[in-house]
Scaffold this active site. Structure first.
Site, PDB file in Angstrom:
ATOM      1  N   ASP A 142       9.727  -5.599  14.597  1.00 56.93           N
ATOM      2  CA  ASP A 142       9.784  -6.231  16.007  1.00 56.93           C
ATOM      3  C   ASP A 142       8.535  -5.395  16.677  1.00 56.93           C
ATOM      4  O   ASP A 142       8.449  -4.106  16.966  1.00 56.93           O
ATOM      5  CB  ASP A 142      11.109  -5.541  16.672  1.00 56.93           C
ATOM      6  CG  ASP A 142      11.009  -5.813  18.302  1.00 56.93           C
ATOM      7  OD1 ASP A 142       9.831  -6.479  18.734  1.00 56.93           O
ATOM      8  OD2 ASP A 142      11.863  -5.237  19.164  1.00 56.93           O
ATOM      9  N   ALA A 179       0.197 -11.841  14.016  1.00 58.45           N
ATOM     10  CA  ALA A 179       1.564 -11.937  14.907  1.00 58.45           C
ATOM     11  C   ALA A 179       1.060 -12.147  16.331  1.00 58.45           C
ATOM     12  O   ALA A 179       0.555 -11.042  16.886  1.00 58.45           O
ATOM     13  CB  ALA A 179       2.709 -11.255  14.513  1.00 58.45           C
ATOM     14  N   ALA A 180       1.595 -13.382  16.839  1.00 60.80           N
ATOM     15  CA  ALA A 180       1.183 -13.524  18.207  1.00 60.80           C
ATOM     16  C   ALA A 180       1.778 -14.803  18.876  1.00 60.80           C
ATOM     17  O   ALA A 180       2.380 -15.711  18.191  1.00 60.80           O
ATOM     18  CB  ALA A 180      -0.288 -14.082  18.475  1.00 60.80           C
ATOM     19  N   TYR A 215      -2.310 -17.413  27.619  1.00 56.43           N
ATOM     20  CA  TYR A 215      -2.886 -17.177  26.176  1.00 56.43           C
ATOM     21  C   TYR A 215      -4.089 -16.534  26.084  1.00 56.43           C
ATOM     22  O   TYR A 215      -4.376 -15.243  25.338  1.00 56.43           O
ATOM     23  CB  TYR A 215      -2.328 -18.544  25.294  1.00 56.43           C
ATOM     24  CG  TYR A 215      -3.161 -18.403  24.094  1.00 56.43           C
ATOM     25  CD1 TYR A 215      -2.368 -17.485  23.098  1.00 56.43           C
ATOM     26  CD2 TYR A 215      -4.116 -18.929  23.443  1.00 56.43           C
ATOM     27  CE1 TYR A 215      -2.912 -16.882  21.805  1.00 56.43           C
ATOM     28  CE2 TYR A 215      -4.830 -18.691  22.114  1.00 56.43           C
ATOM     29  CZ  TYR A 215      -4.037 -17.897  21.434  1.00 56.43           C
ATOM     30  OH  TYR A 215      -4.581 -17.523  19.846  1.00 56.43           O
ATOM     31  N   LYS A 237      -5.223 -12.458  25.039  1.00 53.66           N
ATOM     32  CA  LYS A 237      -6.185 -12.253  23.936  1.00 53.66           C
ATOM     33  C   LYS A 237      -7.541 -11.495  24.229  1.00 53.66           C
ATOM     34  O   LYS A 237      -7.780 -10.584  23.500  1.00 53.66           O
ATOM     35  CB  LYS A 237      -6.504 -13.337  23.208  1.00 53.66           C
ATOM     36  CG  LYS A 237      -5.545 -14.367  22.554  1.00 53.66           C
ATOM     37  CD  LYS A 237      -5.145 -13.283  21.333  1.00 53.66           C
ATOM     38  CE  LYS A 237      -4.409 -14.166  20.051  1.00 53.66           C
ATOM     39  NZ  LYS A 237      -3.848 -13.269  18.833  1.00 53.66           N
ATOM     40  N   PHE A 279     -12.022 -20.439  15.849  1.00 55.82           N
ATOM     41  CA  PHE A 279     -12.073 -21.637  16.827  1.00 55.82           C
ATOM     42  C   PHE A 279     -11.129 -22.420  16.494  1.00 55.82           C
ATOM     43  O   PHE A 279     -10.111 -22.114  15.431  1.00 55.82           O
ATOM     44  CB  PHE A 279     -13.354 -22.391  16.852  1.00 55.82           C
ATOM     45  CG  PHE A 279     -14.598 -21.785  17.531  1.00 55.82           C
ATOM     46  CD1 PHE A 279     -15.133 -22.205  18.657  1.00 55.82           C
ATOM     47  CD2 PHE A 279     -15.084 -20.365  17.347  1.00 55.82           C
ATOM     48  CE1 PHE A 279     -15.784 -21.580  19.480  1.00 55.82           C
ATOM     49  CE2 PHE A 279     -15.754 -19.387  18.276  1.00 55.82           C
ATOM     50  CZ  PHE A 279     -16.304 -20.181  19.096  1.00 55.82           C
ATOM     51  N   ARG A 289     -14.551 -30.639  19.152  1.00 54.48           N
ATOM     52  CA  ARG A 289     -14.298 -29.356  18.792  1.00 54.48           C
ATOM     53  C   ARG A 289     -14.827 -29.220  17.213  1.00 54.48           C
ATOM     54  O   ARG A 289     -15.079 -29.889  16.657  1.00 54.48           O
ATOM     55  CB  ARG A 289     -12.691 -29.490  18.873  1.00 54.48           C
ATOM     56  CG  ARG A 289     -11.996 -29.628  20.154  1.00 54.48           C
ATOM     57  CD  ARG A 289     -12.230 -28.441  21.156  1.00 54.48           C
ATOM     58  NE  ARG A 289     -11.692 -28.492  22.474  1.00 54.48           N
ATOM     59  CZ  ARG A 289     -12.254 -28.901  23.373  1.00 54.48           C
ATOM     60  NH1 ARG A 289     -13.510 -29.241  23.385  1.00 54.48           N
ATOM     61  NH2 ARG A 289     -11.846 -29.014  24.564  1.00 54.48           N
TER      62      ARG A 289
END
Length: 303
Positions: free
Chosen positions: A55, A78-79, A145, A149, A171, A207
């Protein structure tokens, strides 16, 4: 990445190991002879020597894991990465405080890994208008988000003199196994089932799409590099518009797909071209070769 003790395999702790990127990275690490220790959230499964519950929001739990595993390397993936996630506070609890808990756990247990690789995101650049964004561009996040970061990066910078840390800013990237709420898998899925039509937003945005296998290889090689206390883009430098991707998928499958532009999917803030400069990445790990996007598309369509 061979261990100095011949009989002791290199132990690499991977948070977010069961995610899209984590699965590819863990596979690469196994092929390199690493023991990959994968973390999972929640208590839904029993722990094993190579799968441990973590956790990330609990400092005590982070300390227990670092003390038990004492990994040679840490890859922190993890995010919360879905931009539309419904609780804004979760972005900061997990992406910022969770990362801090992991670093503080290393300090509290007196454990210094050989390298800590932390995944950020090119989203931190916001609406930067350039076809080659390099690491010196200012950060201008436009959603929670990206803001989480950017805040995480600022916090991690204060640890550069205490731990060998490398921040990566990937990217856009894609590949087999990515959820179909992402653009390229959505397009691939429509062509694979030969759907008559697809609803998209602006198909002229471009992109810089990488292949997940290239991203995983870059992360693995960066662990092995001398680079620390810095930030590096992970990208190819070659942008593709959605129009070009649709055309290529049509050529590869022989299927014509009617494109309907759904106004709900068109964002006024959409960046026209978002492409990174891979110059620094290439200088650090020249052996990692980008996979041409058309090869990625073909691989996904064949799945």
């Amino acid at each position: 990445m061979t261990s100095s003790h011949a009989n002791q395999p290199v132990r690499t702790l991977v948070t977010g190991a069961s995610g899209f990127t984590g699965r590819y990275l863990v596979n690469n690490l196994h092929e390199r002879g690493h023991t990959a220790i994968e973390t999972f959230a929640g208590r839904s499964e029993p722990e094993t020597p190579t799968r441990v519950a973590l956790d990330i929001t609990s400092p005590e739990n982070c300390r227990r894991v670092i003390e038990t595993v004492r990994p040679d390397y840490i890859v922190h993936l993890a995010a919360i990465s879905f931009v539309g996630h419904d609780d804004p506070l979760d972005f900061y609890r997990i992406n910022v405080i969770g990362t801090l808990n992991l670093l503080e756990a290393c300090a509290a247990t007196g454990h210094t890994p050989r390298k800590v690789l932390i995944a950020s995101s090119a989203n931190v650049y916001g609406n930067a208008t350039s076809d080659a964004i390099d690491e010196s561009f200012p950060l201008a996040p436009v959603n929670h988000y990206a803001a989480s970061k950017a805040a995480m990066e600022a916090m991690v910078h204060t640890w550069f003199d205490r731990l060998p840390i490398l921040i990566v800013r990937p990217f856009n990237y894609t590949g087999r196994g990515q959820a179909s709420n992402f653009l390229v898998p959505k397009i691939v899925e429509h062509f694979a089932r030969r759907a008559p039509a697809i609803e998209l937003g602006n198909i002229d945005v471009a992109r810089d799409f990488s292949d997940v296998r290239y991203v995983a290889s870059a992360y693995e090689a960066l662990l092995d590099s001398d680079a620390a206390a810095q930030t590096v883009n992970v990208c190819t430098g070659t942008p593709y518009t959605l129009r070009e991707i649709l055309s290529a998928a049509s050529d590869l499958t022989g299927h014509e797909l009617q494109v309907r532009v759904n106004p709900a999917f068109v964002r006024q803030t959409d960046v026209k071209v978002l492409a990174g400069s891979p110059a620094k990445l290439r200088s650090l790990v020249p052996e990692v070769q980008a996979i041409p996007f058309m090869d990625t598309l073909r691989w996904m369509l064949e799945a």
